[in-house]
Design a protein around this motif. Structure first.
Motif, PDB file in Angstrom:
ATOM      1  N   ASN A 214       1.028  -1.298   0.093  1.00  8.45           N
ATOM      2  CA  ASN A 214       0.094  -0.116  -0.037  1.00  8.45           C
ATOM      3  C   ASN A 214       0.912   1.183  -0.018  1.00  8.45           C
ATOM      4  OD1 ASN A 214      -2.720   1.232   0.171  1.00  8.45           O
ATOM      5  ND2 ASN A 214      -1.766   2.175   2.356  1.00  8.45           N
ATOM      6  N   LEU A 215       1.932   1.268   0.692  1.00  6.86           N
ATOM      7  CA  LEU A 215       2.845   2.421   0.808  1.00  6.86           C
ATOM      8  C   LEU A 215       3.597   2.672  -0.667  1.00  6.86           C
ATOM      9  CD1 LEU A 215       5.017   1.789   3.882  1.00  6.86           C
ATOM     10  CD2 LEU A 215       3.251   3.686   3.479  1.00  6.86           C
ATOM     11  N   ALA A 222       7.613   5.868  -6.340  1.00  4.27           N
ATOM     12  CA  ALA A 222       8.345   6.738  -6.262  1.00  4.27           C
ATOM     13  C   ALA A 222      10.126   6.444  -5.857  1.00  4.27           C
ATOM     14  CB  ALA A 222       8.189   8.220  -5.598  1.00  4.27           C
ATOM     15  N   PRO A 223      11.001   6.689  -6.649  1.00  4.55           N
ATOM     16  CA  PRO A 223      12.446   6.173  -6.060  1.00  4.55           C
ATOM     17  C   PRO A 223      12.558   6.639  -4.940  1.00  4.55           C
ATOM     18  CG  PRO A 223      12.409   6.991  -8.391  1.00  4.55           C
ATOM     19  CD  PRO A 223      11.028   7.456  -7.885  1.00  4.55           C
ATOM     20  N   ALA A 224      12.555   7.883  -4.441  1.00  4.52           N
ATOM     21  CA  ALA A 224      12.952   8.311  -3.030  1.00  4.52           C
ATOM     22  C   ALA A 224      12.164   7.271  -1.838  1.00  4.52           C
ATOM     23  CB  ALA A 224      12.523   9.533  -2.979  1.00  4.52           C
ATOM     24  N   MET A 341       7.703  -3.890  -9.235  1.00  5.60           N
ATOM     25  CA  MET A 341       7.601  -4.656 -10.618  1.00  5.60           C
ATOM     26  C   MET A 341       6.081  -4.645 -10.938  1.00  5.60           C
ATOM     27  SD  MET A 341      10.002  -8.027  -9.558  1.00  5.60           S
ATOM     28  CE  MET A 341       9.297  -8.947 -11.175  1.00  5.60           C
ATOM     29  N   LEU A 342       5.153  -4.827 -10.030  1.00  7.44           N
ATOM     30  CA  LEU A 342       3.640  -4.875 -10.697  1.00  7.44           C
ATOM     31  C   LEU A 342       3.396  -3.463 -11.210  1.00  7.44           C
ATOM     32  CD1 LEU A 342       0.844  -5.960 -10.539  1.00  7.44           C
ATOM     33  CD2 LEU A 342       0.494  -4.894  -8.374  1.00  7.44           C
ATOM     34  N   ILE A 343       3.788  -2.416 -10.526  1.00  4.40           N
ATOM     35  CA  ILE A 343       3.720  -1.266 -11.012  1.00  4.40           C
ATOM     36  C   ILE A 343       4.330  -0.862 -12.517  1.00  4.40           C
ATOM     37  CG2 ILE A 343       4.119   1.397 -10.842  1.00  4.40           C
ATOM     38  CD1 ILE A 343       3.670   1.250  -7.950  1.00  4.40           C
ATOM     39  N   ARG A 346       2.391  -2.970 -15.220  1.00  3.94           N
ATOM     40  CA  ARG A 346       1.126  -2.268 -15.459  1.00  3.94           C
ATOM     41  C   ARG A 346       1.707  -0.938 -16.489  1.00  3.94           C
ATOM     42  NH1 ARG A 346      -2.632  -4.042 -16.655  1.00  3.94           N
ATOM     43  NH2 ARG A 346      -3.741  -2.109 -16.453  1.00  3.94           N
ATOM     44  N   LYS A 347       2.820  -0.150 -16.295  1.00  4.29           N
ATOM     45  CA  LYS A 347       3.320   0.732 -17.136  1.00  4.29           C
ATOM     46  C   LYS A 347       3.692   0.256 -18.651  1.00  4.29           C
ATOM     47  CE  LYS A 347       4.738   3.764 -13.639  1.00  4.29           C
ATOM     48  NZ  LYS A 347       6.325   4.567 -13.242  1.00  4.29           N
ATOM     49  N   SER A 348       4.376  -0.945 -18.662  1.00  5.61           N
ATOM     50  CA  SER A 348       4.784  -1.506 -19.736  1.00  5.61           C
ATOM     51  C   SER A 348       3.446  -1.889 -20.773  1.00  5.61           C
ATOM     52  CB  SER A 348       5.649  -2.725 -19.584  1.00  5.61           C
ATOM     53  OG  SER A 348       5.049  -3.818 -18.923  1.00  5.61           O
ATOM     54  N   ALA A 349       2.570  -2.460 -19.903  1.00  2.00           N
ATOM     55  CA  ALA A 349       1.250  -2.869 -20.393  1.00  2.00           C
ATOM     56  C   ALA A 349       0.480  -1.749 -21.083  1.00  2.00           C
ATOM     57  CB  ALA A 349       0.483  -3.836 -19.596  1.00  2.00           C
TER      58      ALA A 349
END
Length: 359
Positions: A214-215, A222-224, A341-343, A346-349
């Motif tokens: 959830n975080l 976000a990388p940070a 990895m899930l995010i 989704r971005k690649s899809a």
């Protein structure tokens, strides 16, 4: 399973395959014994502790020199935000920092390999021919194994799914996960392990993963935020013992009492750990702010989630004898990597979905 794989964009499937191949190579290396070790003595030790084979393999020190070097660099960037600001200023500075990091990790690898080789010689009958030749060969082999491990990490980062350091950090725990789960299942069915403890372990694991996922989703990976979430428990657990020892020494002026205070398990120790977790998250926020990078979510949920997972897991083990297949830190890292990895998936899809809609 095949249906799920077909849903994944081909380029992402390739990256998954490369990551799996790198991890398979790492697992293979953990089963290659260190040269100069007596196989019979090693088998005897392995029978007493099956995980010993990993510690006596060519990857015995593996990723640890790099991890230790990165902990030192992370601490420096937290205490001196100007270092992170300098690093983020130009890509060239990032490369300079990386070269310095690799150099320090190689130095640590030589020191750790030397210490391990000496320790192995002290175990009677384990080393076939103790002496200078064994130590030289062992040190060279262990350092080479560490270099190969770092190379596998780079392969995962550049051509795989990313998070190479964390995949290798989790590798041994994930390898042992099916075996540990099977042992717990058998022990529960036979009555040797309480069913209530198993349910507590499963509930804690599910809640911990859900909280961290959830975080990451709230922060949109976000990388940070991801970086701070990954490193905070490791830095906090690394710093808590010397911090508690120092405080105990100043409070009691007794080495024995200061050592007792520094040992985990007491209420003050857990309270201090929660404080250190909060301090590390605050330092990360300050450090990234100095580099002009903000956190998309507040610090409070990050602190609460990380402290609850790290401390809650330790309390369950100490007071309720709950065995967890993965420890609190490993749960946090696995959840962060999985959610990121899930995010990414989704971005690649999305481009493919948009192309299908426009067609």
């Amino acid at each position: 399973m095949l249906t799920v794989l077909k849903m994944i964009e081909p380029a992402f499937r390739r990256r998954l395959a490369i990551t799996a191949a790198a991890l398979a190579a790492y697992c293979l290396g953990t089963n290659i014994p260190l040269p100069g070790i007596d196989p019979a003595a090693l088998a005897q030790v392995a029978n007493q502790d099956p995980e010993t084979i990993t510690h006596l393999s060519v990857f015995a020190i593996g990723i640890m020199p790099l991890l230790n070097a990165m902990i030192l660099f992370e601490a420096a960037k937290l205490l001196l935000p100007a270092i992170r600001r300098w690093e983020a200023a130009t890509p060239r500075n990032v490369y300079r920092m990386w070269y310095a990091l690799v150099g320090l990790s190689l130095l640590l690898a030589v020191l750790q390999a030397g210490g391990l080789a000496t320790a192995l010689e002290d175990i009677g009958g384990l080393v076939i021919e103790p002496g200078h030749a064994f130590r030289t060969t062992a040190i060279a082999t262990l350092v080479a194994g560490s270099i190969v491990t770092i190379s596998l990490m780079i392969v995962i980062d550049t051509a795989g799914t990313g998070f190479g350091l964390w995949w290798l950090f989790l590798a041994n725990g994930l390898i042992q996960l099916p075996r540990t789960s099977a042992v717990l299942a058998v022990a529960t069915s036979s009555g040797e392990y309480a069913a209530g403890s198993l349910l507590l372990a499963l509930a804690f694991t599910a809640l911990a993963i859900a909280a961290v996922v959830n975080l990451v989703l709230a922060a949109r990976a976000a990388p940070a935020t991801v970086h701070a979430t990954l490193w905070t428990p490791i830095i906090a657990l690394t710093a808590i013992t010397p911090a508690m020892f120092t405080l105990g020494l100043f409070a009691t002026w007794s080495l024995d009492r200061a050592t007792d205070i520094a040992l985990p398990g007491s209420v003050p120790w857990y309270v201090a750990l929660a404080v250190v977790v909060a301090l590390v998250v605050w330092l990360y926020r300050r450090s990234y702010a100095a580099a002009g990078i903000g956190f998309p979510i507040p610090s409070a949920p990050i602190i609460a989630s990380l402290a609850a997972i790290v401390i809650g897991g330790a309390l369950l083990e100490q007071y309720f004898a709950v065995v967890q297949p993965l420890g609190g830190t490993q749960l946090i890292i696995a959840a962060v990597v999985g959610a990121s990895m899930l995010i990414e998936w989704r971005k690649s899809a999305q481009p493919e979905e948009q192309a299908q809609q426009s067609a």
